[in-house]
Scaffold this active site. Structure first.
Site, PDB file in Angstrom:
ATOM      1  N   HIS A  50       0.840  -1.196   0.000  1.00  0.00           N
ATOM      2  CA  HIS A  50       0.000   0.000   0.000  1.00  0.00           C
ATOM      3  C   HIS A  50       0.880   1.253   0.000  1.00  0.00           C
ATOM      4  O   HIS A  50       2.083   1.182   0.300  1.00  0.00           O
ATOM      5  CB  HIS A  50      -0.909  -0.012   1.224  1.00  0.00           C
ATOM      6  CG  HIS A  50      -2.073  -0.954   1.095  1.00  0.00           C
ATOM      7  ND1 HIS A  50      -3.113  -0.989   1.994  1.00  0.00           N
ATOM      8  CD2 HIS A  50      -2.355  -1.892   0.150  1.00  0.00           C
ATOM      9  CE1 HIS A  50      -4.002  -1.903   1.607  1.00  0.00           C
ATOM     10  NE2 HIS A  50      -3.560  -2.483   0.498  1.00  0.00           N
ATOM     11  N   GLU A  52       1.091   3.718   2.032  1.00  0.00           N
ATOM     12  CA  GLU A  52       1.692   4.025   3.333  1.00  0.00           C
ATOM     13  C   GLU A  52       2.886   3.109   3.607  1.00  0.00           C
ATOM     14  O   GLU A  52       3.915   3.542   4.133  1.00  0.00           O
ATOM     15  CB  GLU A  52       0.648   3.847   4.448  1.00  0.00           C
ATOM     16  CG  GLU A  52      -0.518   4.839   4.371  1.00  0.00           C
ATOM     17  CD  GLU A  52      -1.694   4.358   3.517  1.00  0.00           C
ATOM     18  OE1 GLU A  52      -1.477   3.581   2.561  1.00  0.00           O
ATOM     19  OE2 GLU A  52      -2.823   4.778   3.802  1.00  0.00           O
ATOM     20  N   CYS A  80      -5.713   1.686   6.097  1.00  0.00           N
ATOM     21  CA  CYS A  80      -6.406   0.435   6.422  1.00  0.00           C
ATOM     22  C   CYS A  80      -5.771  -0.154   7.690  1.00  0.00           C
ATOM     23  O   CYS A  80      -4.710   0.299   8.134  1.00  0.00           O
ATOM     24  CB  CYS A  80      -6.271  -0.543   5.245  1.00  0.00           C
ATOM     25  SG  CYS A  80      -4.636  -1.295   5.130  1.00  0.00           S
ATOM     26  N   CYS A  83      -2.045  -1.039   7.368  1.00  0.00           N
ATOM     27  CA  CYS A  83      -1.155   0.133   7.367  1.00  0.00           C
ATOM     28  C   CYS A  83      -1.135   0.796   8.733  1.00  0.00           C
ATOM     29  O   CYS A  83      -0.099   1.305   9.168  1.00  0.00           O
ATOM     30  CB  CYS A  83      -1.582   1.126   6.298  1.00  0.00           C
ATOM     31  SG  CYS A  83      -1.304   0.518   4.630  1.00  0.00           S
TER      32      CYS A  83
HETATM   33  N1  LIG Z   1      -5.094   3.964   2.754  1.00  0.00           N
HETATM   34  C1  LIG Z   1      -4.992   3.003   1.822  1.00  0.00           C
HETATM   35  N2  LIG Z   1      -6.003   2.159   1.654  1.00  0.00           N
HETATM   36  C2  LIG Z   1      -5.851   1.208   0.699  1.00  0.00           C
HETATM   37  N3  LIG Z   1      -6.714   0.244   0.316  1.00  0.00           N
HETATM   38  C3  LIG Z   1      -6.125  -0.446  -0.681  1.00  0.00           C
HETATM   39  N4  LIG Z   1      -4.893   0.044  -0.943  1.00  0.00           N
HETATM   40  C4  LIG Z   1      -4.702   1.079  -0.087  1.00  0.00           C
HETATM   41  C5  LIG Z   1      -3.622   1.997   0.120  1.00  0.00           C
HETATM   42  O1  LIG Z   1      -2.567   1.961  -0.527  1.00  0.00           O
HETATM   43  N5  LIG Z   1      -3.822   2.935   1.092  1.00  0.00           N
END
Ligand SMILES: Nc1nc2[nH]cnc2c(=O)[nH]1
Length: 152
Positions: A50, A52, A80, A83
């Site tokens: 992701h 983050e 999420c 993260c």
């Molecule tokens: N905040 C965030 N939510 C996600 N949901 C799927 N991918 C991501 C991402 O890269 N960042």
């Protein structure tokens, strides 16, 4: 006081690297205002990559003294739970996001329905402050444009 909109504008620029998954993120030093690392969603390569996580990995690889700094993370969307866990392990103090998990879910995106603030509150880590809705209209527009391709 950091200029949240200034850094969110940069996160929006980073999201342009992946128009279909417009999650851009960056990490700043809250004291100096310096941008320490930038990232964007690379989950087409690896589902855990992701935006983050990308920014955290870039920082850990490139900034020797990151543990001594007071960190803030900017991201186009609310982190999420995966993260948020990584954010807490990293000791990031402030998280600033544009679009909320709830907004993305209402748009039909598969976001995991545990809100990051709850994850933060249930951990033994120091407090993590979440600030949402910064440049919200611009961030919403990114996800609305990406939703036109209905594969989400
Ligand atoms: N905040 C965030 N939510 C996600 N949901 C799927 N991918 C991501 C991402 O890269 N960042």
């Amino acid at each position: 006081m950091l200029d949240h909109e200034h850094y969110m504008r940069r996160a929006i620029e980073l999201a342009a690297n992946v128009p279909d998954l417009p999650f851009g993120a960056l990490i700043t030093d809250q004291t100096s205002g310096e941008i320490l690392a930038e990232g964007w969603n690379r989950s087409s390569i690896n589902p855990t990559w992701h935006g983050e996580i990308d920014a955290i990995n870039q920082m850990a690889a490139g900034v020797r003294d990151w543990k001594e700094r007071r960190l803030a993370l900017y991201t186009t969307a609310e982190p999420c739970p995966m993260c948020q866990g990584a954010i807490l392990w990293t000791g990031i103090e402030t998280v600033v996001f544009g679009s909320s998990i709830q907004f993305l879910q209402e748009l039909g995106w598969k976001q995991i329905d545990i809100f990051a603030q709850e994850v933060a509150q249930r951990t033994p880590f120091h407090d993590c402050t979440l600030i949402g809705g910064i440049l919200e209209a611009e961030c919403h527009a990114l996800f609305e444009a990406a939703s036109k391709d209905d594969s989400k």
